[in-house]
Scaffold this motif. Structure first.
Motif, PDB file in Angstrom:
ATOM      1  N   PRO A  93       0.798  -1.230   0.000  1.00 50.93           N
ATOM      2  CA  PRO A  93       0.000   0.000   0.000  1.00 50.93           C
ATOM      3  C   PRO A  93       0.830   1.280   0.000  1.00 50.93           C
ATOM      4  N   GLU A  94       2.108   1.159   0.355  1.00 50.96           N
ATOM      5  CA  GLU A  94       2.967   2.344   0.342  1.00 50.96           C
ATOM      6  C   GLU A  94       3.366   2.736  -1.081  1.00 50.96           C
ATOM      7  N   SER A  95       3.111   1.857  -2.051  1.00 51.04           N
ATOM      8  CA  SER A  95       3.470   2.142  -3.440  1.00 51.04           C
ATOM      9  C   SER A  95       2.348   2.919  -4.120  1.00 51.04           C
ATOM     10  N   ARG A  96       2.445   4.227  -4.034  1.00 47.70           N
ATOM     11  CA  ARG A  96       1.430   5.088  -4.672  1.00 47.70           C
ATOM     12  C   ARG A  96       1.469   4.926  -6.192  1.00 47.70           C
ATOM     13  N   GLU A  97       2.661   4.661  -6.714  1.00 48.89           N
ATOM     14  CA  GLU A  97       2.827   4.475  -8.162  1.00 48.89           C
ATOM     15  C   GLU A  97       1.902   3.379  -8.692  1.00 48.89           C
ATOM     16  N   LEU A  98       1.831   2.257  -7.966  1.00 50.11           N
ATOM     17  CA  LEU A  98       0.970   1.158  -8.395  1.00 50.11           C
ATOM     18  C   LEU A  98      -0.498   1.538  -8.309  1.00 50.11           C
ATOM     19  N   ARG A  99      -0.876   2.257  -7.281  1.00 50.57           N
ATOM     20  CA  ARG A  99      -2.278   2.635  -7.100  1.00 50.57           C
ATOM     21  C   ARG A  99      -2.724   3.621  -8.174  1.00 50.57           C
ATOM     22  N   VAL A 100      -1.841   4.546  -8.527  1.00 51.50           N
ATOM     23  CA  VAL A 100      -2.162   5.486  -9.611  1.00 51.50           C
ATOM     24  C   VAL A 100      -2.292   4.728 -10.922  1.00 51.50           C
ATOM     25  N   LEU A 101      -1.374   3.807 -11.169  1.00 44.83           N
ATOM     26  CA  LEU A 101      -1.423   3.029 -12.406  1.00 44.83           C
ATOM     27  C   LEU A 101      -2.685   2.176 -12.468  1.00 44.83           C
ATOM     28  N   ALA A 102      -3.099   1.618 -11.336  1.00 45.05           N
ATOM     29  CA  ALA A 102      -4.326   0.821 -11.297  1.00 45.05           C
ATOM     30  C   ALA A 102      -5.538   1.689 -11.623  1.00 45.05           C
ATOM     31  N   ALA A 103      -5.576   2.906 -11.085  1.00 41.72           N
ATOM     32  CA  ALA A 103      -6.689   3.818 -11.373  1.00 41.72           C
ATOM     33  C   ALA A 103      -6.727   4.177 -12.853  1.00 41.72           C
ATOM     34  N   ARG A 104      -5.566   4.472 -13.418  1.00 42.19           N
ATOM     35  CA  ARG A 104      -5.505   4.843 -14.837  1.00 42.19           C
ATOM     36  C   ARG A 104      -5.857   3.661 -15.732  1.00 42.19           C
ATOM     37  N   THR A 105      -5.444   2.461 -15.314  1.00 38.74           N
ATOM     38  CA  THR A 105      -5.779   1.271 -16.092  1.00 38.74           C
ATOM     39  C   THR A 105      -7.275   1.010 -16.063  1.00 38.74           C
ATOM     40  N   ALA A 106      -7.890   1.152 -14.900  1.00 36.07           N
ATOM     41  CA  ALA A 106      -9.344   0.989 -14.810  1.00 36.07           C
ATOM     42  C   ALA A 106     -10.052   1.999 -15.716  1.00 36.07           C
ATOM     43  N   PHE A 107      -9.544   3.226 -15.738  1.00 29.97           N
ATOM     44  CA  PHE A 107     -10.125   4.255 -16.609  1.00 29.97           C
ATOM     45  C   PHE A 107      -9.981   3.854 -18.076  1.00 29.97           C
ATOM     46  N   ASP A 108      -8.781   3.426 -18.466  1.00 26.91           N
ATOM     47  CA  ASP A 108      -8.538   3.035 -19.857  1.00 26.91           C
ATOM     48  C   ASP A 108      -9.397   1.843 -20.276  1.00 26.91           C
ATOM     49  N   LEU A 109      -9.729   0.991 -19.316  1.00 27.45           N
ATOM     50  CA  LEU A 109     -10.578  -0.171 -19.593  1.00 27.45           C
ATOM     51  C   LEU A 109     -12.065   0.167 -19.513  1.00 27.45           C
ATOM     52  N   GLU A 110     -12.346   1.473 -19.355  1.00 26.10           N
ATOM     53  CA  GLU A 110     -13.723   1.995 -19.311  1.00 26.10           C
ATOM     54  C   GLU A 110     -14.501   1.494 -18.096  1.00 26.10           C
ATOM     55  N   ARG A 111     -13.787   1.194 -17.026  1.00 24.41           N
ATOM     56  CA  ARG A 111     -14.427   0.845 -15.761  1.00 24.41           C
ATOM     57  C   ARG A 111     -14.454   2.122 -14.918  1.00 24.41           C
ATOM     58  N   TYR A 112     -15.318   3.015 -15.326  1.00 29.51           N
ATOM     59  CA  TYR A 112     -15.250   4.388 -14.816  1.00 29.51           C
ATOM     60  C   TYR A 112     -15.618   4.503 -13.343  1.00 29.51           C
ATOM     61  N   ASP A 113     -16.586   3.725 -12.861  1.00 29.05           N
ATOM     62  CA  ASP A 113     -16.942   3.798 -11.442  1.00 29.05           C
ATOM     63  C   ASP A 113     -15.772   3.334 -10.572  1.00 29.05           C
ATOM     64  N   ASP A 114     -15.137   2.253 -10.999  1.00 31.48           N
ATOM     65  CA  ASP A 114     -13.971   1.737 -10.281  1.00 31.48           C
ATOM     66  C   ASP A 114     -12.838   2.763 -10.316  1.00 31.48           C
ATOM     67  N   ALA A 115     -12.572   3.302 -11.507  1.00 33.15           N
ATOM     68  CA  ALA A 115     -11.501   4.295 -11.652  1.00 33.15           C
ATOM     69  C   ALA A 115     -11.778   5.510 -10.776  1.00 33.15           C
ATOM     70  N   ARG A 116     -13.010   5.971 -10.780  1.00 30.50           N
ATOM     71  CA  ARG A 116     -13.363   7.157  -9.985  1.00 30.50           C
ATOM     72  C   ARG A 116     -13.114   6.920  -8.494  1.00 30.50           C
ATOM     73  N   ALA A 117     -13.503   5.759  -8.002  1.00 29.39           N
ATOM     74  CA  ALA A 117     -13.289   5.453  -6.581  1.00 29.39           C
ATOM     75  C   ALA A 117     -11.797   5.449  -6.252  1.00 29.39           C
ATOM     76  N   ARG A 118     -10.995   4.911  -7.159  1.00 31.03           N
ATOM     77  CA  ARG A 118      -9.547   4.867  -6.930  1.00 31.03           C
ATOM     78  C   ARG A 118      -8.942   6.275  -6.961  1.00 31.03           C
ATOM     79  N   PHE A 119      -9.361   7.086  -7.934  1.00 34.32           N
ATOM     80  CA  PHE A 119      -8.836   8.450  -8.019  1.00 34.32           C
ATOM     81  C   PHE A 119      -9.239   9.282  -6.797  1.00 34.32           C
ATOM     82  N   LEU A 120     -10.473   9.126  -6.349  1.00 32.93           N
ATOM     83  CA  LEU A 120     -10.920   9.873  -5.173  1.00 32.93           C
ATOM     84  C   LEU A 120     -10.119   9.483  -3.933  1.00 32.93           C
ATOM     85  N   ALA A 121      -9.862   8.186  -3.772  1.00 32.01           N
ATOM     86  CA  ALA A 121      -9.069   7.727  -2.619  1.00 32.01           C
ATOM     87  C   ALA A 121      -7.675   8.340  -2.663  1.00 32.01           C
ATOM     88  N   LEU A 122      -7.093   8.394  -3.841  1.00 32.28           N
ATOM     89  CA  LEU A 122      -5.763   8.993  -3.988  1.00 32.28           C
ATOM     90  C   LEU A 122      -5.808  10.492  -3.724  1.00 32.28           C
TER      91      LEU A 122
END
Length: 202
Positions: A93-122
């Motif tokens: 969980p200390e790896s912010r880089e991975l969490r940002v990449l996961a949010a961007r990947t969810a966005f690119d995969l058009e999983r917008y609700d998931d991406a939004r939750a990840r971006f808001l947490a960040l």
């Protein structure tokens, strides 16, 4: 040449995860060639160093490349690309880089609700990129056609001078246009200043 050199390192230093990481990166180059060979190498690197952020990022990229190259397992590869990032970020969980990449990947995969939750947490963590993360969350709401949420958050960003004001006005115009508020949309597009969004807004 890079592949041959990396192969020598992996043969001579079989316990060094960096050697297999180098082989994976060299194998794909800039055109995502030799994906299967690269996948084997990055899996070996991760076996030696589990949840290594840079290696997990490469593994996710390779899965997405494989999905783009073939339709047979494309959906499974896309899902796995996000899953490996999610699993690794939970383990580190200390790896912010991975969490940002996961949010961007969810966005690119058009999983917008998931991406939004990840971006808001960040964004809620108050780091230097909080404004960027919150704007990305607003954009995810826009892509999900949640016009009310997107308008509220883009308007708040504009009022507090967060982000590129022309880009924010452009998206506010798009929201009004999608809601058929023509006069409001025209006014918002007209406020976009010269730059990346200017000609499209005009």
């Amino acid at each position: 040449v890079a592949v041959r050199l990396a192969a020598v390192f992996s043969e001579r230093l079989p316990k060094l995860p960096e050697s297999f990481y180098a082989l994976a990166v060299a194998s794909t180059g800039t055109s995502n060639a030799r994906v299967s060979e690269a996948m084997l190498a990055i899996e070996r690197a991760l076996a030696l160093r589990p949840n290594w952020p840079q290696a997990v990022a490469v593994q996710s990229r390779l899965l997405l490349a494989r999905a783009a190259n073939g339709k047979e397992h494309a959906a499974a590869d896309r899902a796995q690309a996000l899953a490996v990032l999610t699993t690794a970020s939970a383990a580190a969980p200390e790896s912010r880089e991975l969490r940002v990449l996961a949010a961007r990947t969810a966005f690119d995969l058009e999983r917008y609700d998931d991406a939004r939750a990840r971006f808001l947490a960040l964004g809620n963590e108050g780091k230097d990129d909080a404004d960027e993360m919150n704007l990305a969350a607003a954009l995810a709401a826009f892509q999900a056609k949640d016009w009310t949420t997107a308008e509220r958050e883009f308007s708040a960003a504009l009022a507090s001078e967060r982000g590129d004001p022309s880009a924010v006005r452009y998206y506010l115009g798009r929201i009004a246009e999608n809601e058929k508020r023509w006069a409001v949309a025209a006014e918002r597009y007209g406020a976009v200043t010269p730059g990346e969004r200017f000609w499209e807004s005009q």
